[in-house]
Design a protein around this motif. Structure first.
Motif, mmCIF file in Angstrom:
data_model
loop_
_atom_site.group_PDB
_atom_site.id
_atom_site.type_symbol
_atom_site.label_atom_id
_atom_site.label_comp_id
_atom_site.label_asym_id
_atom_site.label_seq_id
_atom_site.Cartn_x
_atom_site.Cartn_y
_atom_site.Cartn_z
ATOM 1 N N HIS A 26 53.243 -14.511 45.558
ATOM 2 C CA HIS A 26 53.752 -14.892 44.345
ATOM 3 C C HIS A 26 53.427 -16.373 44.312
ATOM 4 N N GLY A 27 52.726 -16.919 43.087
ATOM 5 C CA GLY A 27 52.239 -18.316 42.860
ATOM 6 C C GLY A 27 51.007 -18.260 42.562
ATOM 7 N N ASP A 28 50.603 -19.405 42.570
ATOM 8 C CA ASP A 28 49.220 -19.719 42.085
ATOM 9 C C ASP A 28 48.354 -19.854 43.520
ATOM 10 N N ALA A 29 46.822 -19.397 43.296
ATOM 11 C CA ALA A 29 45.916 -19.388 44.320
ATOM 12 C C ALA A 29 44.520 -19.435 43.861
ATOM 13 N N LEU A 33 41.678 -13.398 49.654
ATOM 14 C CA LEU A 33 41.241 -12.703 50.609
ATOM 15 C C LEU A 33 42.087 -11.795 51.384
ATOM 16 N N ASP A 34 43.133 -11.250 50.437
ATOM 17 C CA ASP A 34 44.462 -10.457 51.002
ATOM 18 C C ASP A 34 44.180 -8.992 50.750
ATOM 19 N N ALA A 35 43.465 -8.495 49.843
ATOM 20 C CA ALA A 35 43.404 -7.158 49.308
ATOM 21 C C ALA A 35 42.189 -6.275 49.409
ATOM 22 N N ASN A 36 41.158 -6.770 50.281
ATOM 23 C CA ASN A 36 40.026 -6.312 50.510
ATOM 24 C C ASN A 36 39.168 -5.766 49.141
#
Length: 345
Positions: A26-29, A33-36
């Motif tokens: 949750h938040g801004d990025a 690189l987390d969900a393949n």
């Protein structure tokens, strides 16, 4: 209402839901690189919001409900299936529906190996609350009521619905797929007073978006939490969410189209009930008419030969001789009337 824990299947209540990558962050990025996912083809390379918050925020304003009281699914059929899966133990529990009505309640029950008890409507397609309540026993977890009803088109008696809500301890689902065409108000305003109430609506009818498959369920945050626990992680795709937001931001167009449909519904009802047709046309609060044409099979087949498709409901309980006719554009409706007028049965 019984305690929610006593209504939900024990395995569902104790279930630890799947947690997707988008659930955990949750938040801004700027780098994901987390969900393949494939890093190219933005934005459709990314998984959609699993809880559709932007869409829910818009619906919360339109419908006057808290966003935590909204479930979104792949059509209302997903919500119907999830309700049965959440509350009904296969081979043990049952649901109650009215007859005639929307067929997916029974189909979803059958798929889940849940008994479906059907209570006949009266000769005016209306509801007998006492018969519905009597048909429910300790193993009955859900009552499904479609209002305005399909295929009859009428709104069910509100007093009878309230009687069921007040006297039944399980879940009551009111399917309002056609509510935007009705003169009667939605039951959405009753959610706070009845914790056992689930209201279904859709973008398929008044919003003209059957092709994007978006259904809505409104209920207490606790019930919505149960449905979210067992839904597929990304059940509403990104394209559907985007198109739905576009449509919901143009409420004026929807209301204009609804008014056009209501005008045409009244016109067809008048013409078909008078000579030279003189058919029995049932009062409708939906975007269709149930019309007793007598020789329904012959009329249906004759219309098909002319390239006009309606729904033959003659084999449905209490609908012998009836066609269900969706209200089209004025040009489409004129084509239907001309074809019916020249039909030799």
């Amino acid at each position: 209402m019984k305690d929610l824990k006593d209504l939900v299947r024990p395995n569902v209540w104790n279930l630890k839901p799947y947690s997707s990558a988008r659930d955990e962050f949750h938040g801004d990025a700027s780098v994901f690189l987390d969900a393949n996912e494939n890093p190219w083809n933005v934005p459709y390379n990314r998984y959609p919001d699993p809880l559709q918050w932007k869409l829910k925020d818009r619906l919360a304003v339109l419908k006057g409900v808290d966003r935590n009281s909204i479930f979104l699914g792949n059509g209302s059929d997903e919500a119907i299936d999830l309700v049965i899966r959440a509350f009904c133990e296969p081979g043990l529990d049952s649901v109650v529906t009215i007859s005639p009505s929307y067929g997916m309640y029974e189909v979803a029950a059958d798929v889940n190996n849940v008994e479906c008890r059907k209570v006949s409507l009266d000769e005016n397609f209306d509801l007998d609350a006492d018969r519905v309540l009597k048909s429910a026993d300790e193993w009955t977890k859900v009552i499904f009521l479609c209002s305005p009803n399909n295929p009859s088109g009428n709104s069910l008696d509100r007093g009878s619905i309230y009687k069921i809500l007040k006297n039944y301890e399980g879940i009551v689902v009111i399917d309002e797929a056609y509510i935007d065409f009705s003169a009667y108000p939605s039951f959405l305003k009753e959610l706070s007073g009845f914790p056992n109430l689930i209201v279904l609506q859709t973008l398929s009818k008044a919003w003209g978006a059957a092709g994007i498959r978006l259904g809505m369920a409104f209920a207490s945050p606790e019930i919505i939490g149960v449905l979210n626990k067992i839904k597929y992680p990304y059940n509403v795709n990104q394209l559907t969410q985007e198109k739905a937001l576009e449509l919901l931001n143009d409420e004026a167009t929807m209301k204009h189209q609804v008014n056009e449909i209501l005008t045409e519904r009244n016109r067809l009802e008048k013409i078909l009930s008078e000579p030279p047709f003189s058919y029995q046309v049932y009062l409708s609060d939906a975007n269709f008419l149930l019309v007793n044409v007598g020789k329904a099979d012959a009329m249906y087949n004759g219309l098909v030969k002319k390239g006009i498709v309606v729904r033959n409901r003659s084999n449905v309980q209490k609908c012998r001789g009836c066609l269900r006719i969706t209200i089209g554009t004025p040009k489409e409706n004129d084509s239907l009337l001309n074809a019916m007028k020249n039909m030799k049965l």
